[in-house]
Design a protein around this motif. Structure first.
Motif, mmCIF file in Angstrom:
data_model
loop_
_atom_site.group_PDB
_atom_site.id
_atom_site.type_symbol
_atom_site.label_atom_id
_atom_site.label_comp_id
_atom_site.label_asym_id
_atom_site.label_seq_id
_atom_site.Cartn_x
_atom_site.Cartn_y
_atom_site.Cartn_z
ATOM 1 N N GLU A 143 0.833 -1.201 0.000
ATOM 2 C CA GLU A 143 0.000 0.000 0.000
ATOM 3 C C GLU A 143 0.876 1.262 0.000
ATOM 4 N N ALA A 144 1.895 1.252 0.861
ATOM 5 C CA ALA A 144 2.804 2.390 0.909
ATOM 6 C C ALA A 144 3.571 2.520 -0.405
ATOM 7 N N VAL A 145 3.926 1.369 -0.992
ATOM 8 C CA VAL A 145 4.647 1.396 -2.273
ATOM 9 C C VAL A 145 3.770 2.024 -3.350
ATOM 10 N N ARG A 146 2.474 1.644 -3.390
ATOM 11 C CA ARG A 146 1.542 2.206 -4.386
ATOM 12 C C ARG A 146 1.461 3.713 -4.267
ATOM 13 N N VAL A 147 1.326 4.220 -3.028
ATOM 14 C CA VAL A 147 1.185 5.658 -2.825
ATOM 15 C C VAL A 147 2.410 6.397 -3.337
ATOM 16 N N HIS A 148 3.591 5.854 -3.053
ATOM 17 C CA HIS A 148 4.803 6.621 -3.327
ATOM 18 C C HIS A 148 5.435 6.317 -4.673
ATOM 19 N N GLU A 149 5.217 5.123 -5.222
ATOM 20 C CA GLU A 149 5.923 4.777 -6.452
ATOM 21 C C GLU A 149 4.991 4.664 -7.639
#
Lengths: 321, 324
Positions: B113-119
């Protein structure tokens, strides 16, 4: 030492049932612990969370029922004792808890909380005697007697823990089981409370079982230390011996991992401590073997028992030391 | 990398604000760990939340001062505004990973989820990045653990997951608020080692908040000591432990059991920290200071430079070379 043993615990076993992923498990929290405490002595119990050190303390004061074993107070068996003799003994074996916020009733005055054990046992002969005892006890722990009419929310964390100690020493007990009594406190307040506990130990000739995860704190107050791992005592000796020359590989890891307040003695990346075990899947053989740097084949099958090693009454449960 | 200037965080009404953080300034360079140490209530956590733009609302607010990230003022920006403005490369980890992780979601999904937001990647690509992050934080058996739930992990492993989530934004600044306080010492030493390794490898700036002087000595490059909302001393870690100049810093060190092996009684600092808003004039430590002068009770103490890079907020600091 055997002459003035005040508390003698033999082969204490305590287990809890727990449920994980739909299956019922039996968790052996305390697995055959034997300890003895002499009059005026402080025995430290140290270990990681889940090692059973708190359960040992709670079982001694009767908050948890042991599966088997004996707990003798001044030679009298406490387990299964009749209610009146048990009540008398309990007045002598008292507890100080970690979190004074959780252990003090927010709706009772400090005085009522401090006098509770005396009230239940019918210790006080008159109201005047009761108030005098409360005032003297509060003064004894470094609090103003006027605190008797106040409520816990009016006190700071350090003051509340002083109240927690006060209620454990009125009427005068013989043994105090202190379960992480300074862990919730800041260092400056922690030092004040530790000094108080050392004073009380000396003035009242209190015997203490001092349970903590912090070897620094244990080293300050106790004369002997028992190191627990997964429900068993793995090493026991004089405090200085344990801190300066730990023998059991687990004790060595524990001592090495203390963050020393000295930037010239950095340990990060230099020591290997392994993953903590799951209480649900107890290893065969020595419980520490999966983390142990010196484990041999024998450790995986054969549970080591405590044996005497060297001087200072040291006992250790390890095949390879 | 990160500059904090005269940060003041206040609670209470606008007309009568009470400063719980009062004029805090510090700088944090790439690849450096700054330890912020102090007792409970000293304002260290509020400082870290203000730096992150995560102060609870309604509640405390930044009344004055600035937080500069690579020269850009991000003080009044919410975290999502920071991401939109291109300043999203700050992350934070907390004391208790169990309360920060969602108990009913697999950890792989939580990291992804954090990867989706930032990358801006999703699906299998995000999961594969999540696995990389778990490898980066040295999670044993990372492929398997992607599908684990938080309750199946140990406390140390959960904190590794939190660090993996924090690293998803490839942070330039990592704020760590007591990340090892809930862990056993044997696990603490592993997490501290991991933070040091990541700081060096990724060239991150780390603001490490703790109450534990031992942890600070082990991990930090530089140290700021906080008391009653103020930074009272800042120095390189060797200088701070070798020659503390503030009486509070010295007192904190003296009352540690591990520095006092064998002594009969521990030295203490008498009294307790002041309630915020009750110190009207003079030095905030005057009430507890063993070396207090009359002047300390009326005049605010000066910020002196005891030596290169060693600042102390005290009119009568300890002389150098007092400790062995």
């Amino acid at each position: 030492m055997s002459g003035d043993v005040i508390l003698d615990v033999r082969e204490m076993m305590v287990s809890f049932s727990a449920r994980r992923a739909g299956r019922k498990y039996r968790v052996q929290a305390v697995d055959g612990v034997s300890l003895s405490l002499a009059q005026g002595e402080v025995l430290g119990i140290v270990g990681e969370s889940g090692c059973g050190k708190t359960t040992v303390g709670r079982t001694i004061v009767g908050l948890v029922q042991p599966g088997s074993g004996t707990i003798k107070f001044k030679g009298t068996e406490m387990i299964g004792a009749g209610s009146s003799s048990l009540r008398a003994m309990r007045l002598n074996v008292r507890m100080v808890f970690q979190d004074p916020n959780a252990s003090l009733n927010p709706r009772r005055t400090i005085g009522d909380s401090v006098a509770e054990a005396g009230d239940i046992s019918g210790f006080f002969k008159s109201r005047a005697e009761r108030s005098a005892a409360i005032a003297a006890t509060l003064t004894g722990v470094g609090l103003n007697p006027s605190f008797a009419t106040r409520y816990p929310y009016e006190l700071s964390g350090g003051q509340r823990q002083r109240v927690g100690i006060a209620r454990a020493i009125l009427p005068t007990p013989s043994i105090v089981i202190a379960d992480e009594p300074v862990s919730a406190l800041d260092v400056s307040v922690q030092a004040q409370v530790l000094n108080l506990m050392m004073d009380l130990r000396d003035q009242l000739r209190l015997s203490m079982l001092f349970i903590s995860h912090d070897l620094g704190v244990i080293g300050q107050i106790s004369s002997r230390v028992a190191v627990m791992y997964m429900g068993r005592v793995v090493e026991q000796a004089g405090t200085r011996t344990v801190l300066e020359h730990p023998l059991h590989p687990y004790t060595r890891a524990l001592v090495a991992a203390i963050p020393k307040p000295d930037p010239s003695k950095r340990i990060l990346g230099a020591i290997e401590t392994g993953e903590p075990p799951s209480l649900f899947t107890r290893p065969h053989g020595c419980a520490y073997a999966p983390r142990c740097p010196i484990a041999s084949d024998r450790c995986l099958v054969d549970v080591p028992t405590l044996r005497s090693v060297g001087t200072d009454g040291r006992t250790i449960a390890c095949h390879n030391v | 990398m990160l500059s904090v200037r005269d940060l003041t965080v206040s609670v209470g009404p606008e007309t009568a604000p009470v400063d719980i953080v009062a004029g805090v300034s510090f700088d944090l360079a790439k690849g450096e760990i700054l330890g912020l140490v102090g007792e409970s209530g000293c304002g260290k956590s509020m400082t870290s939340l203000a730096v992150m733009g995560l102060l609870p609302q309604p509640g405390p607010r930044v009344r004055a001062g600035r937080v500069l990230l690579e020269g850009s003022d991000v003080t009044q920006l919410q975290p999502w505004q920071r991401v939109e403005a291109g300043h999203g490369r700050m992350a934070m980890i907390f004391q208790e990973p169990m309360t920060s992780l969602n108990p009913v979601r697999r950890i792989g999904d939580q990291i992804a989820e954090a990867v989706r937001v930032h990358e801006g990647i999703s699906g299998a690509a995000a999961l594969s990045r999540a696995r990389e992050l778990l490898e980066l934080v040295r999670m044993p058996d990372p492929g398997m653990q992607l599908s684990a739930y938080p309750h199946q992990l140990s406390g140390g492993q959960r904190q590794r997951v939190m660090i993996a989530i924090a690293l998803a934004c490839r942070p330039q600044v990592l704020v760590a608020d007591e990340p090892t306080t809930a862990l056993d010492v044997t696990i603490q030493v592993q997490i501290l080692g991991l933070l040091r390794e990541l700081c060096n490898r990724l060239d991150m700036a780390v603001l490490f908040i703790t109450h534990d002087m031992g942890v600070i000595a082990q991990l930090a490059d530089r140290v700021s000591v906080m008391y009653a909302g103020r930074i009272v001393e800042t120095a390189a870690v060797d200088a701070l432990f070798g020659e503390p100049r503030h009486h509070y810093t010295r007192g904190l060190m003296d009352c540690m059991p591990s520095r006092n092996s064998g002594v009969r009684r521990l030295p203490t600092i008498s009294g307790q920290p002041p309630v915020p808003g009750t110190v009207a004039a003079g030095c905030v430590f005057a009430l507890r200071c063993a070396a207090v002068h009359d002047e300390c009770r009326v005049a605010a103490p000066p910020r002196l430079e005891a030596s290169q890079g060693h600042e102390v907020l005290c009119a009568f600091p300890l002389a150098g070379g007092e400790l062995p």
